[in-house]
Enzyme design. Structure first.
Site, PDB file in Angstrom:
ATOM      1  N   TRP A  25      45.716  38.052  70.327  1.00  0.00           N
ATOM      2  CA  TRP A  25      47.138  38.822  70.390  1.00  0.00           C
ATOM      3  C   TRP A  25      47.186  39.898  71.599  1.00  0.00           C
ATOM      4  O   TRP A  25      45.924  40.700  71.809  1.00  0.00           O
ATOM      5  CB  TRP A  25      47.359  39.488  69.040  1.00  0.00           C
ATOM      6  CG  TRP A  25      49.079  39.707  68.927  1.00  0.00           C
ATOM      7  CD1 TRP A  25      49.483  41.060  69.044  1.00  0.00           C
ATOM      8  CD2 TRP A  25      50.029  39.106  68.714  1.00  0.00           C
ATOM      9  NE1 TRP A  25      50.919  41.121  69.011  1.00  0.00           N
ATOM     10  CE2 TRP A  25      51.258  39.755  68.722  1.00  0.00           C
ATOM     11  CE3 TRP A  25      50.024  37.555  68.680  1.00  0.00           C
ATOM     12  CZ2 TRP A  25      52.396  39.151  68.568  1.00  0.00           C
ATOM     13  CZ3 TRP A  25      51.386  37.081  68.321  1.00  0.00           C
ATOM     14  CH2 TRP A  25      52.549  37.777  68.438  1.00  0.00           C
ATOM     15  N   CYS A  83      44.516  45.028  70.464  1.00  0.00           N
ATOM     16  CA  CYS A  83      45.855  45.815  71.055  1.00  0.00           C
ATOM     17  C   CYS A  83      46.892  45.654  70.283  1.00  0.00           C
ATOM     18  O   CYS A  83      47.252  44.606  70.054  1.00  0.00           O
ATOM     19  CB  CYS A  83      45.930  45.300  72.710  1.00  0.00           C
ATOM     20  SG  CYS A  83      47.143  46.385  73.309  1.00  0.00           S
ATOM     21  N   VAL A  84      47.097  46.776  69.668  1.00  0.00           N
ATOM     22  CA  VAL A  84      48.317  46.659  68.904  1.00  0.00           C
ATOM     23  C   VAL A  84      49.463  47.646  69.462  1.00  0.00           C
ATOM     24  O   VAL A  84      49.078  48.993  69.739  1.00  0.00           O
ATOM     25  CB  VAL A  84      48.037  47.305  67.366  1.00  0.00           C
ATOM     26  CG1 VAL A  84      49.231  47.035  66.384  1.00  0.00           C
ATOM     27  CG2 VAL A  84      46.944  46.529  66.977  1.00  0.00           C
ATOM     28  N   ASP A  88      59.381  47.677  66.329  1.00  0.00           N
ATOM     29  CA  ASP A  88      60.433  48.004  65.655  1.00  0.00           C
ATOM     30  C   ASP A  88      60.515  48.108  64.292  1.00  0.00           C
ATOM     31  O   ASP A  88      61.214  48.588  63.422  1.00  0.00           O
ATOM     32  CB  ASP A  88      61.920  47.347  66.020  1.00  0.00           C
ATOM     33  CG  ASP A  88      62.450  47.536  67.587  1.00  0.00           C
ATOM     34  OD1 ASP A  88      61.939  48.725  68.037  1.00  0.00           O
ATOM     35  OD2 ASP A  88      63.046  46.684  67.955  1.00  0.00           O
ATOM     36  N   HIS A  91      55.326  47.258  60.798  1.00  0.00           N
ATOM     37  CA  HIS A  91      54.122  45.970  60.938  1.00  0.00           C
ATOM     38  C   HIS A  91      52.946  46.659  61.437  1.00  0.00           C
ATOM     39  O   HIS A  91      51.747  46.819  61.313  1.00  0.00           O
ATOM     40  CB  HIS A  91      54.692  44.565  61.611  1.00  0.00           C
ATOM     41  CG  HIS A  91      53.484  43.723  61.722  1.00  0.00           C
ATOM     42  ND1 HIS A  91      52.868  43.112  60.874  1.00  0.00           N
ATOM     43  CD2 HIS A  91      52.697  43.588  62.891  1.00  0.00           C
ATOM     44  CE1 HIS A  91      51.954  42.597  61.199  1.00  0.00           C
ATOM     45  NE2 HIS A  91      51.775  42.612  62.742  1.00  0.00           N
TER      46      HIS A  91
END
Length: 157
Positions: A25, A83-84, A88, A91
């Site tokens: 991701w 990497c996060v 909005d 999560h």
């Protein structure tokens, strides 16, 4: 360009194997972090066969991958790279909490260090700054930390 400067020299080590678990991701960021980590490891004497790279779908899966790599008994350290980017919804908070608690738990329970190379940022530009941009490469920093922790783990107390 601001670069990370180690507080102490990197140790000279022999017979070191390091695993890197990389979240797919945000792969355009995690691949740069991975490459930074591999570069540091190679520049410090590790051959390609001393570095195992595994890919997982996302940051939450990093803890499971690290656990399996530890259980193999083949490695002196595991680096997790992810990497996060905040969105909005809540999560972001759940993912960050999960991976942080997972890595903390592994470090408390296991015999080898797990190095936290997960960016947790508010926006993509902050991640890019930390993946070879103005703030250096946090993957490279994670590899330096891994080498220092391998040396620490080998100390006789």
């Amino acid at each position: 360009m601001s670069q990370f400067t180690p507080q102490s020299a990197l140790p000279e080590l022999e017979n070191v194997r390091i695993a890197i678990a990389v979240a797919e991701w945000n792969g355009h960021i995690t691949s740069v972090l991975r490459d930074g980590a591999v570069s540091v490891l190679r520049n410090n004497g590790l051959a390609d066969e001393d570095i195992e790279i595994v890919d997982v779908p996302g940051a939450v899966e990093l803890t499971f991958a690290a656990s399996k790599l530890i259980e193999s008994g083949c490695f002196d350290a595991v680096i997790v790279i992810g990497c996060v980017i905040k969105g909005d919804t809540p999560h972001f908070d759940y993912v960050c909490q999960s991976v942080t608690q997972g890595v903390t738990s592994l470090n408390a329970e296991c015999d080898i260090p797990v190095i936290f190379g997960v960016l947790t940022v508010n926006e993509e530009s902050q991640a890019l700054d930390r993946a070879g941009g103005a703030l250096g490469n946090k993957g490279a920093e994670a590899a330096e930390t891994a080498l220092k922790m391998v040396a620490f783990n080998r100390m006789d107390f």
